[in-house]
Design a protein around this motif. Sequence first.
Motif: not given
Ligand code: PLP
Length: 397
Positions: A104-106, A109, A138-140, A190, A195, A223, A225-226, A252
């Motif tokens: 996962s993203g969390a 990180n 937002f990092h989780g 990011e 978020e 980060d 993730v998104q 993601k």
């Molecule tokens: C969604 C998100 C996360 C967390 O991801 P999860 O899979 O929900 O843990 C971390 N960082 C960013 C930038 C995100 O958009």
Amino acid sequence: MLTEEIERYTARYLMNTYSRVPLSIVRGRGCKVYDSEGREYLDCVAGIAVNVLGHGHPDLMAAIGQQARHLIHTSNLYYSEPQVLLAEMLVQHSFAQKVFFCNSGAEANEAAIKLARRYSTQKFGADRYEIVTMRNSFHGRTMATLTATGQAKIQHGYAPLLPGFKYATFNDVPSLEAQIDEKTAAILLEPIQGEGGVVVANQAYLHHLRKLCTDRHILLIFDEVQTGIGRTGTLFAYEQFGIQPDMMTLAKGLGGGVPIGACLATDEVASAFEPGSHASTFGGNPLACAAALAVLRVLLEGGELEKSRSVGSHLAKGLQELRGRIPLIQEVRGLGLLQGVELSIDGNAIVQDCLARRIIINCTMDRVLRLVPPLIITKAEIDQVLKVLSEVLNKRV
Ligand SMILES: *Cc1c(COP(=O)(O)O)cnc(C)c1O
């Protein structure tokens, strides 16, 4: 089950952690999804920037099916071909030289935070452990990543938070410099705060940050993730800013819907990990890696990333055009197929109105409509979204 019944069961059996829209999606094809009652919707949320190839993409389904027939899971006690092929693909298309897989993203990180601390304390001494992050980031939701997340509403009720984090204002160099000292191990941010309301980093700010990190031997962690996996029109958003981070996190979109996360780093930084330093039971599992490999192949070798670029600018242009004639729209921000529309009113009502018109969008930071459709969305589908958005917003004027 019909949606109403699922809603009742949800209240009875699930912990109350989500405020949900009254919709239960049961299947999808391309950018279309269908609810329990058989109604069709155009999906501009894509599981929050996850379903990059939309729903039911033949290559992704084939890869998952084939891998499932061979082997779904093994352990990181053993070698795994899908895992190395995916890592090789990520390394070949990024600044990085090494990959750690998680789910996962969390978790990605978490891995980045752990690696940054381990590298920095090994190299510069035990006091070098602080990580500077941004307000509205937002990092989780794990303890470390919610501490990294610069938002009081996400941290509320979870004290004591993890020590060693400091916060700066996004896109503000003096605010960042004020937080940096001999204890600073890394800066985590990011390239576009997703978020946090789809706020894009300034190019000059990121260049300044890169130089500051290089000069002071501080790790720069993106980060993504998104923003990663083609969301912004390039495989990774950093490519568009003309700089490279030292570490990057992904999740993601990476598995196209199958849970997988990754922490990428240069060889130099990654060398701080050794057997036993970090681990994950499911991390880099063959099924997830086969899915992610299929996603990357479709984007990079199947030409979908290239195609998504012109569709992304079509969406951005269309939204800017709406801004020109709808006073409720304060600003349109984003890159590629990550677009935010800041309103002067609450966005949740607009999300509901769009849903009633069979368009799925989402709202973040109360007033920012977020559009993160599958990367395979067509211009015709985008025109449909723009038409509905325009009608819905005009009705509110
Ligand atoms: C969604 C998100 C996360 C967390 O991801 P999860 O899979 O929900 O843990 C971390 N960082 C960013 C930038 C995100 O958009």
